[in-house]
Design an enzyme around this catalytic site. Structure first.
Site, PDB file in Angstrom:
ATOM      1  N   ALA A   1     -20.451  -2.948   2.563  1.00 13.94           N
ATOM      2  CA  ALA A   1     -21.475  -2.835   1.522  1.00 13.94           C
ATOM      3  C   ALA A   1     -21.572  -1.431   0.941  1.00 13.94           C
ATOM      4  O   ALA A   1     -22.225  -1.213  -0.077  1.00 13.94           O
ATOM      5  CB  ALA A   1     -22.834  -3.262   2.069  1.00 13.94           C
TER       6      ALA A   1
ATOM      7  N   ARG B   1     -16.033   8.221  -2.427  1.00 13.80           N
ATOM      8  CA  ARG B   1     -14.912   9.179  -2.454  1.00 13.80           C
ATOM      9  C   ARG B   1     -13.603   8.618  -3.010  1.00 13.80           C
ATOM     10  O   ARG B   1     -12.681   9.356  -3.304  1.00 13.80           O
ATOM     11  CB  ARG B   1     -14.703   9.744  -1.039  1.00 13.80           C
ATOM     12  CG  ARG B   1     -15.738  10.775  -0.669  1.00 13.80           C
ATOM     13  CD  ARG B   1     -15.686  11.112   0.804  1.00 13.80           C
ATOM     14  NE  ARG B   1     -16.274  10.043   1.623  1.00 13.80           N
ATOM     15  CZ  ARG B   1     -16.234  10.030   2.955  1.00 13.80           C
ATOM     16  NH1 ARG B   1     -15.602  10.973   3.619  1.00 13.80           N
ATOM     17  NH2 ARG B   1     -16.806   9.047   3.615  1.00 13.80           N
TER      18      ARG B   1
ATOM     19  N   GLN C   1     -26.383  -7.227   1.325  1.00 16.32           N
ATOM     20  CA  GLN C   1     -27.271  -6.162   1.799  1.00 16.32           C
ATOM     21  C   GLN C   1     -27.711  -5.436   0.529  1.00 16.32           C
ATOM     22  O   GLN C   1     -26.931  -4.700  -0.078  1.00 16.32           O
ATOM     23  CB  GLN C   1     -26.507  -5.210   2.731  1.00 16.32           C
ATOM     24  CG  GLN C   1     -27.405  -4.150   3.349  1.00 16.32           C
ATOM     25  CD  GLN C   1     -26.624  -3.043   4.043  1.00 16.32           C
ATOM     26  OE1 GLN C   1     -25.451  -2.793   3.743  1.00 16.32           O
ATOM     27  NE2 GLN C   1     -27.277  -2.352   4.955  1.00 16.32           N
TER      28      GLN C   1
ATOM     29  N   GLY D   1     -27.980   1.567   6.222  1.00 14.86           N
ATOM     30  CA  GLY D   1     -27.248   1.937   7.432  1.00 14.86           C
ATOM     31  C   GLY D   1     -26.514   0.757   8.050  1.00 14.86           C
ATOM     32  O   GLY D   1     -26.744  -0.402   7.690  1.00 14.86           O
ATOM     33  N   THR D   2     -25.623   1.084   9.003  1.00 10.72           N
ATOM     34  CA  THR D   2     -24.750   0.055   9.571  1.00 10.72           C
ATOM     35  C   THR D   2     -25.515  -0.964  10.436  1.00 10.72           C
ATOM     36  O   THR D   2     -25.144  -2.140  10.473  1.00 10.72           O
ATOM     37  CB  THR D   2     -23.598   0.697  10.375  1.00 10.72           C
ATOM     38  OG1 THR D   2     -24.134   1.748  11.201  1.00 10.72           O
ATOM     39  CG2 THR D   2     -22.554   1.311   9.470  1.00 10.72           C
TER      40      THR D   2
ATOM     41  N   ARG E   1      15.332 -11.796 -14.949  1.00 10.72           N
ATOM     42  CA  ARG E   1      13.903 -11.995 -15.192  1.00 10.72           C
ATOM     43  C   ARG E   1      13.423 -13.347 -14.663  1.00 10.72           C
ATOM     44  O   ARG E   1      14.225 -14.175 -14.237  1.00 10.72           O
ATOM     45  CB  ARG E   1      13.647 -11.821 -16.689  1.00 10.72           C
ATOM     46  CG  ARG E   1      13.864 -10.357 -17.085  1.00 10.72           C
ATOM     47  CD  ARG E   1      13.432 -10.097 -18.500  1.00 10.72           C
ATOM     48  NE  ARG E   1      14.480 -10.354 -19.464  1.00 10.72           N
ATOM     49  CZ  ARG E   1      14.243 -10.701 -20.734  1.00 10.72           C
ATOM     50  NH1 ARG E   1      13.008 -10.900 -21.144  1.00 10.72           N
ATOM     51  NH2 ARG E   1      15.248 -10.870 -21.572  1.00 10.72           N
TER      52      ARG E   1
ATOM     53  N   LYS F   1      17.276 -14.425 -18.328  1.00  9.34           N
ATOM     54  CA  LYS F   1      15.859 -14.796 -18.342  1.00  9.34           C
ATOM     55  C   LYS F   1      15.760 -16.305 -18.344  1.00  9.34           C
ATOM     56  O   LYS F   1      16.395 -16.953 -19.173  1.00  9.34           O
ATOM     57  CB  LYS F   1      15.181 -14.241 -19.595  1.00  9.34           C
ATOM     58  CG  LYS F   1      13.677 -14.402 -19.558  1.00  9.34           C
ATOM     59  CD  LYS F   1      13.072 -14.675 -20.916  1.00  9.34           C
ATOM     60  CE  LYS F   1      13.292 -16.104 -21.334  1.00  9.34           C
ATOM     61  NZ  LYS F   1      12.722 -16.445 -22.623  1.00  9.34           N
TER      62      LYS F   1
ATOM     63  N   TYR G   1      16.043 -17.219 -29.554  1.00 10.13           N
ATOM     64  CA  TYR G   1      14.786 -17.016 -30.277  1.00 10.13           C
ATOM     65  C   TYR G   1      15.070 -16.878 -31.766  1.00 10.13           C
ATOM     66  O   TYR G   1      15.875 -16.053 -32.184  1.00 10.13           O
ATOM     67  CB  TYR G   1      14.122 -15.743 -29.736  1.00 10.13           C
ATOM     68  CG  TYR G   1      12.755 -15.457 -30.297  1.00 10.13           C
ATOM     69  CD1 TYR G   1      11.740 -16.411 -30.260  1.00 10.13           C
ATOM     70  CD2 TYR G   1      12.459 -14.211 -30.854  1.00 10.13           C
ATOM     71  CE1 TYR G   1      10.479 -16.138 -30.766  1.00 10.13           C
ATOM     72  CE2 TYR G   1      11.193 -13.929 -31.357  1.00 10.13           C
ATOM     73  CZ  TYR G   1      10.208 -14.899 -31.313  1.00 10.13           C
ATOM     74  OH  TYR G   1       8.964 -14.630 -31.814  1.00 10.13           O
TER      75      TYR G   1
HETATM   76  C1  UD1 Z   1     -19.415   4.973  11.157  1.00  9.77           C
HETATM   77  C2  UD1 Z   1     -20.113   5.144  12.527  1.00  9.77           C
HETATM   78  C3  UD1 Z   1     -19.405   6.248  13.313  1.00  9.77           C
HETATM   79  C4  UD1 Z   1     -17.918   5.947  13.441  1.00  9.77           C
HETATM   80  C5  UD1 Z   1     -17.307   5.694  12.075  1.00  9.77           C
HETATM   81  C6  UD1 Z   1     -15.882   5.220  12.204  1.00  9.77           C
HETATM   82  C7  UD1 Z   1     -22.429   4.636  12.029  1.00  9.77           C
HETATM   83  C8  UD1 Z   1     -23.784   5.156  11.837  1.00  9.77           C
HETATM   84  N1  UD1 Z   1     -21.470   5.492  12.305  1.00  9.77           N
HETATM   85  O1  UD1 Z   1     -19.603   6.196  10.473  1.00  9.77           O
HETATM   86  O2  UD1 Z   1     -19.970   6.357  14.617  1.00  9.77           O
HETATM   87  O3  UD1 Z   1     -17.269   7.049  14.094  1.00  9.77           O
HETATM   88  O4  UD1 Z   1     -18.041   4.676  11.366  1.00  9.77           O
HETATM   89  O5  UD1 Z   1     -15.288   5.184  10.938  1.00  9.77           O
HETATM   90  O6  UD1 Z   1     -22.226   3.439  11.967  1.00  9.77           O
HETATM   91  N2  UD1 Z   1     -21.920   0.022   5.497  1.00  9.77           N
HETATM   92  C9  UD1 Z   1     -22.666  -1.054   5.080  1.00  9.77           C
HETATM   93  N3  UD1 Z   1     -23.982  -0.889   4.858  1.00  9.77           N
HETATM   94  C10 UD1 Z   1     -24.622   0.291   5.050  1.00  9.77           C
HETATM   95  C11 UD1 Z   1     -23.870   1.390   5.488  1.00  9.77           C
HETATM   96  C12 UD1 Z   1     -22.515   1.222   5.707  1.00  9.77           C
HETATM   97  O7  UD1 Z   1     -22.133  -2.144   4.904  1.00  9.77           O
HETATM   98  O8  UD1 Z   1     -25.850   0.340   4.834  1.00  9.77           O
HETATM   99  C13 UD1 Z   1     -20.487  -0.159   5.751  1.00  9.77           C
HETATM  100  C14 UD1 Z   1     -19.608   0.720   4.895  1.00  9.77           C
HETATM  101  O9  UD1 Z   1     -19.205   0.059   3.722  1.00  9.77           O
HETATM  102  C15 UD1 Z   1     -18.427   0.958   5.827  1.00  9.77           C
HETATM  103  C16 UD1 Z   1     -19.025   0.862   7.231  1.00  9.77           C
HETATM  104  O10 UD1 Z   1     -20.237   0.204   7.088  1.00  9.77           O
HETATM  105  O11 UD1 Z   1     -17.454  -0.061   5.725  1.00  9.77           O
HETATM  106  C17 UD1 Z   1     -19.229   2.231   7.884  1.00  9.77           C
HETATM  107  O12 UD1 Z   1     -20.177   2.960   7.139  1.00  9.77           O
HETATM  108  P1  UD1 Z   1     -20.023   4.502   6.844  1.00  9.77           P
HETATM  109  O13 UD1 Z   1     -21.232   4.966   6.133  1.00  9.77           O
HETATM  110  O14 UD1 Z   1     -18.700   4.756   6.238  1.00  9.77           O
HETATM  111  O15 UD1 Z   1     -20.084   5.063   8.329  1.00  9.77           O
HETATM  112  P2  UD1 Z   1     -19.385   6.351   8.858  1.00  9.77           P
HETATM  113  O16 UD1 Z   1     -20.130   7.548   8.433  1.00  9.77           O
HETATM  114  O17 UD1 Z   1     -17.937   6.301   8.529  1.00  9.77           O
HETATM  115 CA    CA Z   2     -16.375   5.289   6.844  1.00  5.06          CA
END
Ligand code: UD1
Ligand code: CA
Length: 469
Positions: free
Chosen positions: A17, A22, A79, A84-85, A339, A357, A393
């Site tokens: 999500a 970057r 989401q 956050g994750t 082709r 072709k 053609y």
């Molecule tokens: C996360 C871990 C970190 C680990 C690293 C490995 C957390 C807090 N940290 O950090 O411990 O070393 O991955 O790569 O989890 N995402 C969502 N919704 C959100 C936030 C993130 O779906 O609200 C998804 C992102 O798209 C991504 C993944 O979760 O695919 C990880 O999120 P990201 O913010 O990249 O975490 P990192 O800082 O890389």
């Molecule tokens: Ca990441």
């Protein structure tokens, strides 16, 4: 490995999500390609191979594009705000809460994990009867990753994010790869207890580890053997690194299967290409899409094949071929362009500067040099000589040329389509053929030669006179 995993009990949650800022791209990060395949497909293919009962994908930013690209493949969960994750995993509650079994959580931007790595994560999780098992790796430079903090007895106590870590914790080189195995019910109980009192003000999934540990649950860790597999993709530099790693893995697979690849660093082989043993690939070649190559072939130097099926013992040098079929013992090139929708039956030869072709070439036929054959059906043992052109053609629409078995098409001829040269028909060099040529007939369509005896001295005089004027 035994029946350590009950298919019905394995759920997977892929987190995708995040914004992927970057990458600086309008395309969703996980749809960027590695070796011709969107990175998310590597993860999905591995999960399919493992046999998950349910695969959920948490989407947000650019989610519609994922829903479109992966329709019917996974179950999507929205989401709305990326808090956050842990918050992301929480969104899958309606599908997973209260269910028995294991939940595997993965990041959508970590495409390199193999099935073996994930299986051994699950195996350790089951063996240790853990509530949570983290897939970890030891990195020379762990900057940016969450660190795995272990207790004196070696067991995992918690994971601390880089931004929240003390100097002492930052010195730890064992990192969280963001891949975990959870006891599903315990995961959802613990998620309710996660707060966002941290440097980023986010609900961290890794906090579940400390919560479960404090509850007296068993936490296990599975350390990866090859830490490169843990590589994540956040920007295009990492995309290139991950692709290079994946390319090496693809090359190795073919080499181990008996394919010789000369100067592999100059060769590009996409993920789904198949090659049989004793084929040799030479420098500068690029094999893409659903290309399948038989055994004993010589491919390259500089063969560029997209979605091409090649049977055994064929030889293709310095040529471009798209969406076509090449039979066995065929020679293509150097410098041929084949082709889409073309097929070359066994023992055919398509040589230098030939452009095909939508052309079907029958067994043993030859188009050896400098010819164009388009929208054509060519029978067996036909010889199409240098400079022959199918005029397919007329400026408005395309027409078909049919050349039957044993026909001979002389040098520098035009076959103005629609036109048919019947069996063993013979077209004399330099002809422009507009009418069908019957079987066994000889067709000539050019001005007769005029030869003037002793004319050159006269011509010389004439020219001299003209020049002195
Ligand atoms: C996360 C871990 C970190 C680990 C690293 C490995 C957390 C807090 N940290 O950090 O411990 O070393 O991955 O790569 O989890 N995402 C969502 N919704 C959100 C936030 C993130 O779906 O609200 C998804 C992102 O798209 C991504 C993944 O979760 O695919 C990880 O999120 P990201 O913010 O990249 O975490 P990192 O800082 O890389
Ligand atoms: Ca990441």
């Amino acid at each position: 490995m035994g029946a350590y995993i009950v298919k019905e009990n394995l759920n997977a949650v892929i987190l995708a999500a995040g914004k992927g800022t970057r990458m600086k791209s309008k395309k969703h990060k996980v749809l960027h390609e590695l070796c011709g395949k969107p990175m998310i497909h590597y993860i999905l293919d591995t999960l399919e191979d493992m046999g998950t009962s349910q695969t959920l994908m948490v989407i947000g930013h650019l989610g519609e594009t994922l829903e479109e690209a992966l329709a019917g493949v996974v179950t999507f969960v929205n989401q709305k705000e990326q808090l956050g994750t842990a918050h992301a995993v929480m969104q899958t509650e309606e599908y997973l809460q209260g269910k028995d079994g294991i939940t595997l959580v993965l990041n959508g931007d970590h495409p390199l994990f193999t099935k073996e790595t994930l299986q051994s994560l699950i195996q350790i999780h089951i063996q240790k009867e853990a509530a949570a098992t983290v897939l970890t790796a030891e990195l020379a430079d762990p900057t940016g990753y969450g660190r795995v903090i272990r207790q004196a007895d070696g067991s995992v106590s918690r994971i601390v994010e880089h931004k929240d870590a003390s100097n002492e914790e930052r010195a730890v080189r064992e990192i969280n790869t963001g891949t975990y195995c959870f006891h599903n019910q315990k995961l959802f109980e613990a998620l309710k207890l996660v707060n966002n009192n941290n440097a980023q003000g986010e609900y961290y999934l890794p906090d579940v580890i400390a919560i479960l540990q404090e509850q007296g649950e068993i936490i296990a860790a599975s350390m990866m053997e090859d830490e490169k597999e843990a590589m994540g993709v956040n920007d295009r530099v990492q995309l290139a690194d991950a692709e290079a790693y994946m390319q090496q893995r693809i090359m190795r697979k073919h080499m181990i299967n008996g394919v010789t690849i000369h100067q592999p660093s100059t060769v590009n082989i996409e993920a789904d290409v198949e090659i049989d043993s004793d084929t040799e690939i030479f420098s500068g070649s690029s094999l893409k899409g659903n290309t399948k190559i038989g055994s004993g072939c010589i491919i390259g130097p500089e063969a560029d094949l997209q979605d091409v099926v090649v049977a055994d013992q064929s030889k293709i040098r310095y040529s471009v071929i798209e969406d076509s079929e090449i039979g066995s013992k065929v020679t293509v090139g150097p410098y041929a362009y084949i082709r889409p929708n073309s097929s070359l039956a066994e023992n055919t030869k398509v040589g230098a500067f030939v452009d095909l072709k939508n052309a079907q070439i029958g067994k043993g036929s030859k188009v050896s040099h400098l010819a164009y054959v388009g929208d054509s059906e060519v029978g067996q043992n036909v010889n199409i000589a240098c400079g022959a052109v199918t005029v397919n053609y007329d400026g408005f629409s395309k027409h078909k040329t049919i050349i039957k078995d044993g026909a001979f098409i002389g040098c520098n001829t035009n076959l103005v389509a629609p036109v048919t040269v019947e069996k063993n028909g013979y077209v004399a060099a330099g002809s422009t053929i507009t009418d069908d040529v019957p079987a066994e007939a000889f067709a000539i369509a050019r001005q007769r030669q005029v030869t003037k005896e002793d004319y050159v001295p006269k011509l010389r005089k004439k020219i001299n006179r003209h020049n002195s004027l």
